[in-house]
Structure formats: C-alpha cells, structure tokens
Design a protein around this motif. Structure first.
Motif, PDB file in Angstrom:
ATOM      1  N   LEU A 262      20.507  15.868  27.285  1.00 55.62           N
ATOM      2  CA  LEU A 262      19.399  14.904  27.236  1.00 55.62           C
ATOM      3  C   LEU A 262      18.410  15.375  26.187  1.00 55.62           C
ATOM      4  O   LEU A 262      17.905  16.500  26.258  1.00 55.62           O
ATOM      5  CB  LEU A 262      18.693  14.820  28.605  1.00 55.62           C
ATOM      6  N   GLU A 263      18.177  14.501  25.208  1.00 53.47           N
ATOM      7  CA  GLU A 263      17.202  14.839  24.164  1.00 53.47           C
ATOM      8  C   GLU A 263      16.069  13.813  24.177  1.00 53.47           C
ATOM      9  O   GLU A 263      16.272  12.660  24.567  1.00 53.47           O
ATOM     10  CB  GLU A 263      17.868  14.813  22.787  1.00 53.47           C
ATOM     11  N   PHE A 264      14.913  14.254  23.701  1.00 47.24           N
ATOM     12  CA  PHE A 264      13.735  13.377  23.624  1.00 47.24           C
ATOM     13  C   PHE A 264      13.255  13.333  22.181  1.00 47.24           C
ATOM     14  O   PHE A 264      13.181  14.384  21.532  1.00 47.24           O
ATOM     15  CB  PHE A 264      12.590  13.947  24.468  1.00 47.24           C
ATOM     16  N   PHE A 265      12.920  12.148  21.715  1.00 52.65           N
ATOM     17  CA  PHE A 265      12.329  12.045  20.378  1.00 52.65           C
ATOM     18  C   PHE A 265      11.124  11.112  20.408  1.00 52.65           C
ATOM     19  O   PHE A 265      11.203  10.017  20.988  1.00 52.65           O
ATOM     20  CB  PHE A 265      13.343  11.492  19.360  1.00 52.65           C
ATOM     21  N   ASN A 266      10.054  11.530  19.750  1.00 48.57           N
ATOM     22  CA  ASN A 266       8.916  10.636  19.519  1.00 48.57           C
ATOM     23  C   ASN A 266       9.273   9.668  18.416  1.00 48.57           C
ATOM     24  O   ASN A 266       9.824  10.088  17.382  1.00 48.57           O
ATOM     25  CB  ASN A 266       7.707  11.441  19.014  1.00 48.57           C
ATOM     26  N   LEU A 267       8.924   8.408  18.601  1.00 43.84           N
ATOM     27  CA  LEU A 267       9.065   7.446  17.502  1.00 43.84           C
ATOM     28  C   LEU A 267       7.680   6.886  17.169  1.00 43.84           C
ATOM     29  O   LEU A 267       7.126   6.052  17.894  1.00 43.84           O
ATOM     30  CB  LEU A 267      10.030   6.314  17.875  1.00 43.84           C
ATOM     31  N   GLY A 268       7.134   7.407  16.123  1.00 44.65           N
ATOM     32  CA  GLY A 268       5.834   6.945  15.631  1.00 44.65           C
ATOM     33  C   GLY A 268       5.816   7.202  14.132  1.00 44.65           C
ATOM     34  O   GLY A 268       6.812   7.664  13.562  1.00 44.65           O
ATOM     35  N   THR A 269       4.664   6.910  13.508  1.00 42.55           N
ATOM     36  CA  THR A 269       4.565   7.188  12.069  1.00 42.55           C
ATOM     37  C   THR A 269       3.889   8.531  11.820  1.00 42.55           C
ATOM     38  O   THR A 269       3.950   9.068  10.715  1.00 42.55           O
ATOM     39  CB  THR A 269       3.713   6.120  11.354  1.00 42.55           C
ATOM     40  N   GLY A 270       3.166   9.027  12.840  1.00 44.53           N
ATOM     41  CA  GLY A 270       2.382  10.245  12.665  1.00 44.53           C
ATOM     42  C   GLY A 270       0.972   9.953  12.158  1.00 44.53           C
ATOM     43  O   GLY A 270       0.156  10.857  12.030  1.00 44.53           O
ATOM     44  N   VAL A 271       0.683   8.679  11.887  1.00 47.04           N
ATOM     45  CA  VAL A 271      -0.641   8.312  11.373  1.00 47.04           C
ATOM     46  C   VAL A 271      -1.380   7.509  12.443  1.00 47.04           C
ATOM     47  O   VAL A 271      -0.817   6.574  13.019  1.00 47.04           O
ATOM     48  CB  VAL A 271      -0.518   7.434  10.103  1.00 47.04           C
ATOM     49  N   GLY A 272      -2.621   7.898  12.702  1.00 48.67           N
ATOM     50  CA  GLY A 272      -3.399   7.184  13.713  1.00 48.67           C
ATOM     51  C   GLY A 272      -4.373   6.198  13.083  1.00 48.67           C
ATOM     52  O   GLY A 272      -4.999   6.499  12.068  1.00 48.67           O
ATOM     53  N   TYR A 273      -4.460   5.014  13.670  1.00 54.33           N
ATOM     54  CA  TYR A 273      -5.461   4.024  13.247  1.00 54.33           C
ATOM     55  C   TYR A 273      -6.308   3.628  14.439  1.00 54.33           C
ATOM     56  O   TYR A 273      -5.784   3.485  15.554  1.00 54.33           O
ATOM     57  CB  TYR A 273      -4.783   2.765  12.685  1.00 54.33           C
ATOM     58  N   SER A 274      -7.594   3.418  14.195  1.00 58.27           N
ATOM     59  CA  SER A 274      -8.480   2.971  15.274  1.00 58.27           C
ATOM     60  C   SER A 274      -8.327   1.456  15.452  1.00 58.27           C
ATOM     61  O   SER A 274      -7.764   0.762  14.590  1.00 58.27           O
ATOM     62  CB  SER A 274      -9.935   3.308  14.925  1.00 58.27           C
ATOM     63  N   VAL A 275      -8.877   0.961  16.556  1.00 56.64           N
ATOM     64  CA  VAL A 275      -8.842  -0.495  16.795  1.00 56.64           C
ATOM     65  C   VAL A 275      -9.561  -1.218  15.646  1.00 56.64           C
ATOM     66  O   VAL A 275      -9.073  -2.241  15.144  1.00 56.64           O
ATOM     67  CB  VAL A 275      -9.486  -0.836  18.166  1.00 56.64           C
ATOM     68  N   LEU A 276     -10.697  -0.644  15.204  1.00 53.92           N
ATOM     69  CA  LEU A 276     -11.424  -1.311  14.107  1.00 53.92           C
ATOM     70  C   LEU A 276     -10.646  -1.238  12.795  1.00 53.92           C
ATOM     71  O   LEU A 276     -10.697  -2.187  11.990  1.00 53.92           O
ATOM     72  CB  LEU A 276     -12.828  -0.712  13.941  1.00 53.92           C
ATOM     73  N   ASP A 277      -9.897  -0.161  12.570  1.00 53.09           N
ATOM     74  CA  ASP A 277      -9.018  -0.099  11.380  1.00 53.09           C
ATOM     75  C   ASP A 277      -8.037  -1.270  11.406  1.00 53.09           C
ATOM     76  O   ASP A 277      -7.789  -1.906  10.378  1.00 53.09           O
ATOM     77  CB  ASP A 277      -8.143   1.173  11.393  1.00 53.09           C
ATOM     78  N   VAL A 278      -7.456  -1.506  12.578  1.00 54.75           N
ATOM     79  CA  VAL A 278      -6.439  -2.564  12.686  1.00 54.75           C
ATOM     80  C   VAL A 278      -7.091  -3.929  12.441  1.00 54.75           C
ATOM     81  O   VAL A 278      -6.561  -4.761  11.694  1.00 54.75           O
ATOM     82  CB  VAL A 278      -5.729  -2.523  14.071  1.00 54.75           C
ATOM     83  N   ILE A 279      -8.266  -4.125  13.024  1.00 56.49           N
ATOM     84  CA  ILE A 279      -8.967  -5.408  12.831  1.00 56.49           C
ATOM     85  C   ILE A 279      -9.307  -5.594  11.346  1.00 56.49           C
ATOM     86  O   ILE A 279      -9.068  -6.656  10.767  1.00 56.49           O
ATOM     87  CB  ILE A 279     -10.243  -5.463  13.704  1.00 56.49           C
ATOM     88  N   ASN A 280      -9.846  -4.537  10.731  1.00 58.05           N
ATOM     89  CA  ASN A 280     -10.226  -4.649   9.311  1.00 58.05           C
ATOM     90  C   ASN A 280      -9.008  -4.921   8.436  1.00 58.05           C
ATOM     91  O   ASN A 280      -9.069  -5.748   7.516  1.00 58.05           O
ATOM     92  CB  ASN A 280     -10.946  -3.375   8.834  1.00 58.05           C
ATOM     93  N   SER A 281      -7.904  -4.246   8.726  1.00 61.08           N
ATOM     94  CA  SER A 281      -6.688  -4.490   7.931  1.00 61.08           C
ATOM     95  C   SER A 281      -6.190  -5.914   8.154  1.00 61.08           C
ATOM     96  O   SER A 281      -5.722  -6.560   7.222  1.00 61.08           O
ATOM     97  CB  SER A 281      -5.567  -3.531   8.312  1.00 61.08           C
ATOM     98  N   PHE A 282      -6.279  -6.380   9.390  1.00 60.35           N
ATOM     99  CA  PHE A 282      -5.844  -7.758   9.668  1.00 60.35           C
ATOM    100  C   PHE A 282      -6.686  -8.739   8.842  1.00 60.35           C
ATOM    101  O   PHE A 282      -6.157  -9.671   8.233  1.00 60.35           O
ATOM    102  CB  PHE A 282      -5.973  -8.078  11.164  1.00 60.35           C
ATOM    103  N   GLU A 283      -7.985  -8.494   8.813  1.00 62.11           N
ATOM    104  CA  GLU A 283      -8.866  -9.408   8.052  1.00 62.11           C
ATOM    105  C   GLU A 283      -8.532  -9.360   6.559  1.00 62.11           C
ATOM    106  O   GLU A 283      -8.532 -10.387   5.877  1.00 62.11           O
ATOM    107  CB  GLU A 283     -10.333  -9.039   8.302  1.00 62.11           C
ATOM    108  N   ASP A 284      -8.222  -8.158   6.069  1.00 63.47           N
ATOM    109  CA  ASP A 284      -7.858  -8.023   4.641  1.00 63.47           C
ATOM    110  C   ASP A 284      -6.551  -8.737   4.342  1.00 63.47           C
ATOM    111  O   ASP A 284      -6.446  -9.503   3.379  1.00 63.47           O
ATOM    112  CB  ASP A 284      -7.664  -6.545   4.271  1.00 63.47           C
ATOM    113  N   VAL A 285      -5.539  -8.467   5.180  1.00 58.18           N
ATOM    114  CA  VAL A 285      -4.202  -9.009   4.921  1.00 58.18           C
ATOM    115  C   VAL A 285      -4.216 -10.535   4.999  1.00 58.18           C
ATOM    116  O   VAL A 285      -3.553 -11.215   4.216  1.00 58.18           O
ATOM    117  CB  VAL A 285      -3.186  -8.419   5.943  1.00 58.18           C
ATOM    118  N   THR A 286      -4.963 -11.067   5.959  1.00 59.45           N
ATOM    119  CA  THR A 286      -4.920 -12.518   6.176  1.00 59.45           C
ATOM    120  C   THR A 286      -6.077 -13.221   5.480  1.00 59.45           C
ATOM    121  O   THR A 286      -6.178 -14.456   5.525  1.00 59.45           O
ATOM    122  CB  THR A 286      -4.985 -12.850   7.686  1.00 59.45           C
ATOM    123  N   ASN A 287      -6.949 -12.424   4.889  1.00 61.02           N
ATOM    124  CA  ASN A 287      -8.111 -12.978   4.201  1.00 61.02           C
ATOM    125  C   ASN A 287      -8.895 -13.931   5.113  1.00 61.02           C
ATOM    126  O   ASN A 287      -9.227 -15.052   4.728  1.00 61.02           O
ATOM    127  CB  ASN A 287      -7.632 -13.697   2.925  1.00 61.02           C
TER     128      ASN A 287
END
Ligand code: UD1
Length: 343
Positions: A262-287
C-alpha cells in the motif's frame, strides 16, 4: 490485448476525466456508477471526446450481490480505480450514517468482489483531509494523519486504514491511495466537468455559478487567518493533471513497481493560493467583477494546506503541468457550456 480497468464512480467529476485518460492510454474502461450524483450522459460525452464508448453498468455498490455479479462479468479486468463515494462535507455532518454506510459498504463490497475474482490492483480516491490540521508545511506523505473534521473526511481516513489491513493480509493484493488536494478545472473540450448537486460547497463551482448568475453572491469564509491576506490557502490542482496521475499509478501497479503493498501519494501542485488569489485570478481571466462578501469562518476550515509533491515526482514521475489560470478558464468554460445546454 488491451487491459481492462473498472472505474467505480466513473460518471462523476474525477472519475470521468480519469476514464478519458485511461482510454487515451489504450485501456478498456468499464464504468460502474449508481448515478446518485452524476448523469449517464457522461458516457456519450466521453465518446464525443475520445471516439470510444466505455462499457457502462448502473449498479449500486452497496448491494453486495449486484456488485459480485458485475465483477463476475468483468473478471478479466486487471485493476479497479475506486471513486464511488459520497463527498459533500456539510451533508456528511448532517447525515453521518448515510456517509459511513455508503462509503464503506461500497468500498468493502468492491474489495471483496474484485479479490474473489483475482483482480488484485486497486487505486483509492483519497483526500488531503486525512492530514487534519497539519503541523508542518508543505505536507509530505509522512505527516501524521489525524481524525478529519467531517464524517466524509473520516471515511477517507478509515478507508486507508482498511486498505492497510487488507493489503497486509494478502500476498497478492496491492493498492495505491491518492490524496487529492483541491481538484478544480474541467476538460478542455468543455464536455465534462464538475456537476455539483444543489448548492455547491466548494469554492470554484460557487464562483462560476455566481458569475453565471445562478447564485447571488459568494461568501468568503473568513479573512482573519494567519495568511498573507487573511484568507485560507489551498493547493488547487487541475482535474486533468489529477486524472493523468491515476493512469500512471495504475501502470505502476500493473508493472509491479510499487515498493510497498500500500502506497500513498499526494496529488497537488505544491503551490498554495488564497481564496482572494483565486477570486482575483477569476476576475482577471474572465475580465469581470465577482460579487462577493467577507463573512465569518466556516467550521472545520484550516488556515493552510499545500502539498509536498516530491514523492509523486520521484516515484511516479508525475507532476502537475497546468496553472491556476488554466484551471479557472476551463472551469468557467464548462460552467458556460452547462448553462447553454440547460443541463
Ligand atoms: C473540502 C474538504 C476536502 C474535500 C474537498 C473537495 C474539508 C476540511 N475539506 O476542501 O476534504 O476533499 O473539499 O471536495 O472538509 N470557500 C469560501 N466560500 C465558499 C466555499 C469555499 O470562502 O463558498 C473557501 C473555504 O473557506 C476554503 C477554500 O474556499 O478556504 C476552499 O474551500 P473548498 O473548495 O470547500 O475546499 P476545502 O474546504 O479546502
């Protein structure tokens, strides 16, 4: 000869993306799903994307007899990827018995039926929730697991313990547990993506539904966390990257490359974003501007979660390629397609 893989919960969000990657890697795919939180239309959408129609069986894996019959029919399969589970955190707090019953009966019946038929490879859909509130960041697979806040999370932790006992008891059964961080995004075709049942719990579907006018306003749960802007930090990962990791994990089991049963692996990017980062990126991407308001903290949220991706890189040769903007634009593309089809 193409190898056959059984994908439980294959009409769901991560299962359907994984079915596509398996087909594109020349596997035969059999999807088992009770359609309790998904649609059979996924099968024709997979055909539209890949040109292949996976075998589909509607079955409730809580039913041991029905499960055994399906595995008898498909006993030539070489492995199982088990996604079938209830997954709404809030609902699991309201209805813990429903969650324990569904997630464990399905898991146990699957393990029993597959091993009865000599199908000895198993990939489990786990979650970073098994780390509880981590005391070290980034989170490595050696971080201690803790009892998760929600019954949903606890089903993931206990399932890993069941797999630990089961793989130890068997000379032939091998499993890999993949611990997802925060899967978002959708297939670039816009044909498949996340289909939340009712009001979304998770951030990205709530954002896209708010932008699409289905929800009035996104509530941001707290800006008083010890993070750069006060909102919690998560490791968002594109569902297509996640799906590709499952194919690599299956191949690792088939080639008998695993170092432990039995093996375990994390699946992530290793980069953390805050909720506001995600909102700001959404606003940028969708203008566009997103309607949101800061409110109080949500029970059970931890300030920061992001993965160490070293082990997956080293042992699986896998790392995530897709950036946050790509995750956001594909989620938004999917939401718009969904609204235009009125699904
Ligand atoms: C949750 C579960 C995790 C599960 C994952 C995917 C916990 C602690 N985590 O992760 O087990 O695998 O979902 O289903 O149970 N947010 C808002 N407003 C919203 C929604 C979310 O501000 O309307 C914030 C949250 O406070 C959090 C971030 O967005 O900081 C991400 O939340 P979410 O998408 O729900 O994922 P997690 O809670 O990290």
């Amino acid at each position: 000869m193409r190898s056959k893989i059984i994908v439980t919960g294959g009409c769901g969000y991560i299962g359907s993306h994984t079915a596509i990657e398996l087909i594109e890697n020349d596997f035969d795919v059999v999807i088992l799903d009770d359609l309790s939180n998904s649609t059979e239309k996924t099968i024709s959408r997979i055909h539209k994307i890949t040109g292949v129609t996976p075998t589909f069986v509607k079955v409730d894996l809580k039913d041991s007899l029905a499960t055994s019959k399906v595995f008898e029919t498909h006993k030539d399969a070489v492995g199982v990827i088990h996604f079938a589970a209830h997954k709404a955190v809030g609902e699991s707090v309201q209805k813990p018995l429903m969650y324990y019953k569904n997630n464990f009966y399905s898991l146990l019946n699957t393990l029993e039926a597959q091993s009865e038929h000599g199908i000895n490879n198993f990939i489990f859909s786990s979650s970073a929730t098994v780390y509880g509130t981590p005391n070290m960041l980034p989170i490595t697979e050696n971080n201690e697991t803790q009892r998760p806040f929600s019954p949903y999370g606890n089903t993931k932790k206990i399932a890993e313990e069941i797999l630990d006992d089961f793989t130890k008891s068997s000379d032939s059964f091998s499993a890999i547990s993949l611990r997802y961080f925060n899967p978002i995004g959708a297939h670039p075709s816009g044909e498949i993506g996340e289909l939340p049942n009712g009001i979304p719990n998770n951030l990205m579907p709530y954002i896209t539904q708010t932008a699409a006018g289905v929800r009035d306003k996104l509530m941001v749960y707290g800006n008083d966390y010890p993070t750069k802007d006060g909102t919690p930090i998560r490791d968002y990962i594109h569902v297509v990257d996640l799906a590709k990791a499952h194919v690599i994990a299956v191949k690792r089991l088939l080639k008998k490359e695993q170092e432990e049963s039995l093996e375990f692996f994390n699946l992530g990017t290793g980069v953390g974003y805050s909720v506001l980062d995600v909102i700001n990126s959404f606003e940028d991407v969708t203008n566009s501007k997103l309607n949101y308001e800061i409110t109080g903290r949500r029970d059970g949220d931890v300030p920061q979660l992001y993965a160490s991706t070293d082990l997956a890189k080293e042992k699986l040769g896998w790392s995530a390629d897709r950036e946050l903007n790509d995750m956001i634009s594909s989620s938004w593309n999917w939401e718009q397609n969904l609204r235009s089809k009125q699904n």
